[in-house]
Design a protein around this motif. Structure first.
Motif, PDB file in Angstrom:
ATOM      1  N   GLU A 199     -38.425  18.632  60.016  1.00  0.00           N
ATOM      2  CA  GLU A 199     -37.461  19.084  61.016  1.00  0.00           C
ATOM      3  C   GLU A 199     -36.760  20.333  60.474  1.00  0.00           C
ATOM      4  O   GLU A 199     -36.233  20.294  59.360  1.00  0.00           O
ATOM      5  CB  GLU A 199     -36.415  18.006  61.283  1.00  0.00           C
ATOM      6  N   GLU A 233     -39.482  19.880  66.413  1.00  0.00           N
ATOM      7  CA  GLU A 233     -38.330  20.501  67.074  1.00  0.00           C
ATOM      8  C   GLU A 233     -37.921  19.707  68.316  1.00  0.00           C
ATOM      9  O   GLU A 233     -37.432  20.258  69.291  1.00  0.00           O
ATOM     10  CB  GLU A 233     -38.651  21.956  67.424  1.00  0.00           C
ATOM     11  N   SER A 236     -34.092  19.982  67.845  1.00  0.00           N
ATOM     12  CA  SER A 236     -33.567  21.333  67.592  1.00  0.00           C
ATOM     13  C   SER A 236     -34.072  22.373  68.584  1.00  0.00           C
ATOM     14  O   SER A 236     -33.550  23.488  68.627  1.00  0.00           O
ATOM     15  CB  SER A 236     -33.939  21.779  66.168  1.00  0.00           C
ATOM     16  N   GLY A 237     -35.064  22.007  69.397  1.00  0.00           N
ATOM     17  CA  GLY A 237     -35.696  22.995  70.261  1.00  0.00           C
ATOM     18  C   GLY A 237     -35.049  23.191  71.615  1.00  0.00           C
ATOM     19  O   GLY A 237     -34.074  22.531  71.974  1.00  0.00           O
ATOM     20  N   TYR A 245     -36.517  28.160  69.991  1.00  0.00           N
ATOM     21  CA  TYR A 245     -36.859  27.151  68.995  1.00  0.00           C
ATOM     22  C   TYR A 245     -36.308  27.591  67.649  1.00  0.00           C
ATOM     23  O   TYR A 245     -36.264  28.790  67.345  1.00  0.00           O
ATOM     24  CB  TYR A 245     -38.374  26.929  68.925  1.00  0.00           C
ATOM     25  N   TYR A 247     -37.412  27.589  64.687  1.00  0.00           N
ATOM     26  CA  TYR A 247     -38.272  28.328  63.765  1.00  0.00           C
ATOM     27  C   TYR A 247     -38.095  29.834  63.930  1.00  0.00           C
ATOM     28  O   TYR A 247     -38.300  30.614  62.987  1.00  0.00           O
ATOM     29  CB  TYR A 247     -39.737  27.923  63.953  1.00  0.00           C
ATOM     30  N   LEU A 257     -46.059  22.752  66.641  1.00  0.00           N
ATOM     31  CA  LEU A 257     -44.654  22.514  66.964  1.00  0.00           C
ATOM     32  C   LEU A 257     -44.568  21.418  68.018  1.00  0.00           C
ATOM     33  O   LEU A 257     -45.352  21.406  68.968  1.00  0.00           O
ATOM     34  CB  LEU A 257     -43.987  23.792  67.473  1.00  0.00           C
ATOM     35  N   SER A 259     -42.066  19.340  70.804  1.00  0.00           N
ATOM     36  CA  SER A 259     -40.874  19.551  71.621  1.00  0.00           C
ATOM     37  C   SER A 259     -40.755  18.410  72.615  1.00  0.00           C
ATOM     38  O   SER A 259     -41.759  17.830  73.043  1.00  0.00           O
ATOM     39  CB  SER A 259     -40.994  20.889  72.360  1.00  0.00           C
TER      40      SER A 259
END
Length: 417
Positions: A199, A233, A236-237, A245, A247, A257, A259
């Protein structure tokens, strides 16, 4: 008719007690039962108002019952709901185009949740490694205190033993290393590793931001060993950190990734994004899902993505983040006996408790809820803030006022020492 099924079942009175009577007890929900919501405002069965700083665990980022999303979903409801994976549909094709155009990815796979997205990512990583290098390359590296879902595979990959107890035997060839520890990563990631999953910000593990140097080291180690780097993510996305995102602000691009959560603003959808080369190892029939990428979910997600992935919108997320961080730093300074140093990124924020309040994060959120503020925890020692990305300055001020009142109430009720 089933004798147990009464007429009027859709309107019969239910209460919080009904949960204890008929649901499998996997959760311990609050005493109040929400019945109506709009934006960050929510009302329970008794008509009591709450300010929601949880957004359904970082899900409803455009707020409850967002009018634009309601309109888009309603329009699609009158066209087609479900087709099955023997057919594609226009909304999912548009969503795939939008996500691949907005990210590093060339290909998208859609499912129903973050757990399913991670399950797909981990299966794909093993398939890729077995095909390209042989079955010896199967080990998966994850981080301690991570969380990647509740399927047997993903909960085993997650680095929290409390979630795997009683479900043994667990999937094998999975190792856990300390988060943000480059030396541990170097020691663990060898030529037999097929994937490293991480993460960019640990959410359930305490809202701990990933050190960019650590994430870059993981990228380098994966490049050296032929392992795939997977960024989870799910939390966090989709704008949560102020970038589409996370990253994108870390200077590291993953191979895969995942989501979910905010992607559907509450409508269940998950996505796995990857490159052409890697996606080619998932051929027809190698993976699938009945509901994944259905027209309803894809319609909502596309509208979410188009709303959030705008420079002005993302800039406002960072502005709101700065305001909340400032409020929480002042709160921690005013109540050093209760709180430690605030941490996080964007509008995913953790406020650890001080030593005297260890294990009492839930007590703080309960006190706040009693006064009309809904908050989250991240473990027993961290109060977590994940408001909708549309949170206003006035709502930030109100949350600060209520939280201070809740803390004052707790301190005044504590017995003198």
């Amino acid at each position: 008719m089933n004798a147990k099924l009464e007429t009027g079942a859709t309107t019969r009175p239910v209460t919080r007690q009904t949960f204890d009577d008929v649901l499998v007890p996997t959760y311990a929900p609050a005493a109040m039962v929400p019945v109506r919501a709009s934006g960050l405002d929510l009302w329970d069965q008794n008509g009591k108002h709450y300010l929601d700083f949880t957004s359904g665990i970082a899900v409803s980022s455009l707020g409850h019952c967002n009018p634009a999303l309601v309109a888009a979903l309603t329009a699609q409801l009158n066209n087609v709901w479900h087709l099955g994976n023997g057919y594609t549909n226009e909304p999912v094709l548009r969503l795939a185009l939008a996500l691949t155009e907005a990210t590093f990815a060339d290909r998208a796979f859609f499912c129903n949740s973050g757990a399913e997205a991670n399950e797909g990512a981990l299966k794909l990583a093993r398939k890729y490694a077995h095909t390209k290098f042989g079955p010896h390359k199967s080990r998966i590296i994850s981080c301690l205190s991570s969380f990647h879902g509740r399927t047997l595979f993903t909960v085993s990959v997650g680095g929290q033993p409390k979630y795997t107890e009683g479900f043994e035997p667990l999937p094998q060839e999975i190792n856990h290393i300390p988060y943000n520890d480059i030396d541990a990563a170097r020691a663990a990631i060898g030529d037999d590793v097929c994937a490293v999953i991480v993460e960019p910000i640990q959410g359930e593990g305490g809202v701990i931001p990933g050190d960019p140097a650590y994430l870059k080291a993981l990228r380098e180690l994966c490049d050296q060993t032929g392992a795939l780097l997977i960024f989870d993510e799910v939390q966090s996305g989709v704008g949560r950190t102020g970038a589409l995102y996370a990253y994108m602000d870390k200077g590291v691009t993953p191979d895969i990734l995942t989501s979910a959560k905010a992607l559907g603003n509450g409508y269940p959808i998950g996505a796995m994004l990857t490159t052409n080369e890697i996606a080619a190892h998932f051929g027809v029939g190698s993976h699938g899902t009945t509901y994944g990428g259905n027209p309803l979910a894809a319609t909502v997600a596309l509208n979410v993505l188009e709303t959030i992935n705008q420079p002005a919108f993302l800039a406002r997320v960072k502005e709101a983040s700065d305001k909340i961080f400032a409020k929480l730093r002042k709160l921690a300074a005013d109540y050093p006996q209760v709180f430690g140093e605030v941490r996080g990124s964007g509008l995913l924020i953790g406020l650890p408790v001080a030593e005297a309040f260890k294990g009492r994060a839930k007590d703080i959120t309960k006190a706040a809820e009693a006064l009309g503020l809904m908050l989250l925890i991240a473990g027993t020692d961290v109060v977590r803030f994940a408001p909708a990305l549309i949170v206003t300055d006035a709502q930030i001020d109100e949350a600060d006022r209520i939280l201070r009142a809740a803390v004052d109430g707790m301190l005044n009720a504590a017995p003198a020492k």
